[in-house]
Write a protein that holds these residues in place. Structure first.
Motif, PDB file in Angstrom:
ATOM      1  N   ASP A   1       0.820  -1.225   0.000  1.00 44.73           N
ATOM      2  CA  ASP A   1       0.000   0.000   0.000  1.00 44.73           C
ATOM      3  C   ASP A   1       0.848   1.267   0.000  1.00 44.73           C
ATOM      4  OD1 ASP A   1      -2.342  -1.319   0.027  1.00 44.73           O
ATOM      5  OD2 ASP A   1      -2.826  -0.975   2.138  1.00 44.73           O
ATOM      6  N   GLY A   2       2.192   1.096   0.061  1.00 44.05           N
ATOM      7  CA  GLY A   2       3.080   2.262   0.164  1.00 44.05           C
ATOM      8  C   GLY A   2       3.028   2.891   1.547  1.00 44.05           C
ATOM      9  N   ALA A   3       2.508   2.156   2.522  1.00 48.60           N
ATOM     10  CA  ALA A   3       2.329   2.741   3.863  1.00 48.60           C
ATOM     11  C   ALA A   3       3.520   2.498   4.783  1.00 48.60           C
ATOM     12  CB  ALA A   3       1.061   2.168   4.509  1.00 48.60           C
ATOM     13  N   LEU A   4       4.386   1.554   4.412  1.00 51.50           N
ATOM     14  CA  LEU A   4       5.518   1.218   5.293  1.00 51.50           C
ATOM     15  C   LEU A   4       6.609   2.277   5.157  1.00 51.50           C
ATOM     16  CD1 LEU A   4       6.628  -1.002   7.243  1.00 51.50           C
ATOM     17  CD2 LEU A   4       7.732  -2.027   5.246  1.00 51.50           C
ATOM     18  N   LYS A   5       6.986   2.851   6.280  1.00 48.01           N
ATOM     19  CA  LYS A   5       7.911   4.002   6.214  1.00 48.01           C
ATOM     20  C   LYS A   5       9.333   3.674   6.649  1.00 48.01           C
ATOM     21  CE  LYS A   5       4.725   6.908   4.850  1.00 48.01           C
ATOM     22  NZ  LYS A   5       4.376   6.636   3.486  1.00 48.01           N
ATOM     23  N   TYR A   6       9.636   2.439   6.941  1.00 49.82           N
ATOM     24  CA  TYR A   6      11.042   2.059   7.151  1.00 49.82           C
ATOM     25  C   TYR A   6      11.233   0.581   6.802  1.00 49.82           C
ATOM     26  CZ  TYR A   6       9.740   0.610  12.022  1.00 49.82           C
ATOM     27  OH  TYR A   6       9.172   0.040  13.126  1.00 49.82           O
ATOM     28  N   PRO A   7      12.487   0.185   6.495  1.00 48.23           N
ATOM     29  CA  PRO A   7      12.715  -1.192   6.033  1.00 48.23           C
ATOM     30  C   PRO A   7      12.660  -2.216   7.159  1.00 48.23           C
ATOM     31  CG  PRO A   7      14.778   0.017   6.156  1.00 48.23           C
ATOM     32  CD  PRO A   7      13.715   1.005   6.474  1.00 48.23           C
ATOM     33  N   ILE A   8      12.211  -3.414   6.789  1.00 45.23           N
ATOM     34  CA  ILE A   8      12.081  -4.492   7.773  1.00 45.23           C
ATOM     35  C   ILE A   8      12.764  -5.746   7.228  1.00 45.23           C
ATOM     36  CG2 ILE A   8      10.440  -6.050   8.924  1.00 45.23           C
ATOM     37  CD1 ILE A   8      10.022  -3.264   9.952  1.00 45.23           C
ATOM     38  N   ILE A   9      13.498  -6.425   8.077  1.00 39.82           N
ATOM     39  CA  ILE A   9      14.037  -7.736   7.689  1.00 39.82           C
ATOM     40  C   ILE A   9      13.107  -8.821   8.224  1.00 39.82           C
ATOM     41  CG2 ILE A   9      15.951  -9.348   7.968  1.00 39.82           C
ATOM     42  CD1 ILE A   9      17.849  -7.177   7.529  1.00 39.82           C
ATOM     43  N   ALA A  10      12.708  -9.702   7.307  1.00 44.51           N
ATOM     44  CA  ALA A  10      11.733 -10.758   7.636  1.00 44.51           C
ATOM     45  C   ALA A  10      12.467 -11.967   8.223  1.00 44.51           C
ATOM     46  CB  ALA A  10      10.970 -11.144   6.376  1.00 44.51           C
ATOM     47  N   VAL A  11      12.741 -11.908   9.515  1.00 46.62           N
ATOM     48  CA  VAL A  11      13.455 -13.005  10.182  1.00 46.62           C
ATOM     49  C   VAL A  11      12.710 -14.329   9.992  1.00 46.62           C
ATOM     50  CG1 VAL A  11      14.063 -13.887  12.483  1.00 46.62           C
ATOM     51  CG2 VAL A  11      14.694 -11.559  11.833  1.00 46.62           C
TER      52      VAL A  11
END
Ligand code: ADE
Length: 418
Positions: free
Chosen positions: A164-174
């Protein structure tokens, strides 16, 4: 130092149990020793919203050894081990905001309390930190450099935010690392869920009809272990491939409306909402036991069950018997919250060793990374995943083969045939 825990006097017991957990976490221990020397996390601020267990305590100690400044809250109101929380506060001087059995208001107050540290990194199990930062504390966003996510449910939430373009920082999918989900989700959930159901009920699993809703990695592990206890395992699924796999793994597959009539024990591990609903509770056998081991307490439609319940009483800790209008009794375990952590102690340390090694190394990877990430969900680098598998095998004393030069050439060539 601010904190909010049940009782600081539980610290002594917590310290011993954390030591016990640490004895089965050789990969994380190695990382801790290296972090102590190298201090790769020096000065960073990291907020963690994880199940507050002895294994999480070992992770917190590792990150602190690396130089991080930490704050920890629970990722579920029922999963906190109060002694582990007390020990982290007393012996490790880490602020913890978590009390087993806290109500929803307190749960969110605790999330806000850890966010008050203005974290640069977040570590989530279910994406609650990310969600609260984005929806209620946007002023924190500019200082956040990245985060990690521990569980399937969290990753589903985060990927939809990214789409949705709503995520405002990167996440690592552990969760998506092989050394995480193939072991933690499968063998960890398999063992700890049965442990929770048995500790709560002390019922015999042999000969029982055990219904597993969902055949993802958690469902696979649970079905496997329930079969090992002698249960007749029935699997329900919505995905044709997963259902086919369950059939060929030797399980009986049928829709929940059919399974509802024959099950003695039910456990949902789908990550979805209202999997067992009022129409299913209505046709269950007298005395059926229902539980959930998925991340959120939304898999059992407890409101629907409430609508056909005449009266209820707590028969044993974490066992609430609902007397239905039709005269039958349904026993709900642990308020429909993840039963492996509500009634037992969560996954054993030996699998959390790999999950939390992924957490520690992912945070280090983000801190050290020279390039900036886009605001998206990223995999754990393969080199980290493989290194963890290698370390774990070495700690277990298991040796494996290596490719010969000829085999390497063979794998790299497309021209060689018969
Ligand atoms: N999730 C499942 N089991 C766990 C444990 N023992 N510690 C932390 N998180 C968990």
């Amino acid at each position: 130092m601010k904190y909010d825990i049940k009782n600081i006097k539980l610290a002594k017991e917590g310290l011993l149990r954390i030591e016990w957990a640490g004895q089965s976490m050789p990969v994380l221990n190695q990382i801790k020793q290296r972090f102590k020397k190298e201090k790769p996390l020096k000065g960073i601020r990291a907020a963690a919203c994880l199940h507050v267990t002895t294994e999480t305590a070992a992770l917190m100690q590792t990150l602190k050894a690396g130089g991080a400044k930490l704050a920890l809250c629970a990722s579920n109101p029922l999963s906190t081990q109060d002694d582990a929380a007390a020990s982290l506060v007393k012996h490790d001087k880490i602020p913890v905001f978590a009390i087993k059995g806290e109500d929803t208001k307190t749960y969110y107050r605790h999330i806000h309390a850890v966010l008050d540290m203005q974290p640069q990194y977040t570590m989530d199990d279910g994406a609650d930190l990310v969600s609260v930062i984005h929806s209620e504390r946007p002023e924190i966003l500019s200082g956040v450099r990245g985060g990690t996510e521990e569980t399937t449910t969290g990753i589903i939430r985060l990927k939809s935010m990214a789409a949705d373009g709503a995520l405002k920082y990167p996440i690592i999918a552990v969760n998506d690392a092989q050394t995480k989900h193939l072991f933690d989700n499968r063998y960890g959930t398999g063992q700890s869920t049965l442990d929770g159901i048995i500790r709560a009920t002390n019922r015999l699993m042999a000969g029982a009809f055990f219904v597993v809703c969902g055949y993802g990695w958690c469902g696979r592990g649970l079905a496997l272990r329930a079969r090992g206890m002698g249960s007749n395992v029935v699997v329900t699924e919505v995905d044709p491939t997963a259902a086919l796999e369950a059939v060929m793994d030797g399980f009986t597959v049928m829709p929940i409306r059919q399974a509802a009539r024959i099950g003695d024990v039910f456990c949902t591990v789908t990550g979805n909402i209202n999997v067992i609903r009022q129409e299913h509770f209505k046709i269950m056998k007298d005395g059926a036991i229902v539980s959930n081991s998925g991340h959120f307490n939304v898999e059992l439609d407890l409101e629907g069950l409430g609508g056909i319940t005449k009266s209820k009483r707590e028969l044993r800790p974490l066992v609430v018997e609902h007397l239905l209008e039709n005269g039958r009794r349904i026993n709900v375990l642990g308020e429909g919250r993840l039963i492996n952590l509500a009634a037992a102690e969560g996954h054993p340390s030996s699998v959390m060793d790999m999950s939390f090694a992924n957490q520690a190394l992912s945070i280090e990877y983000m801190v050290k990374s020279k390039t900036s990430f886009e605001n998206d969900v990223f995999p754990v680098p393969e080199a980290i995943d493989k290194a963890i598998a290698k370390e774990k095998l070495a700690a277990m004393g298991v040796k494996i083969d290596i490719l010969t030069p000829e085999q390497k050439r063979y794998l790299a060539s497309w021209s060689m045939g018969t």
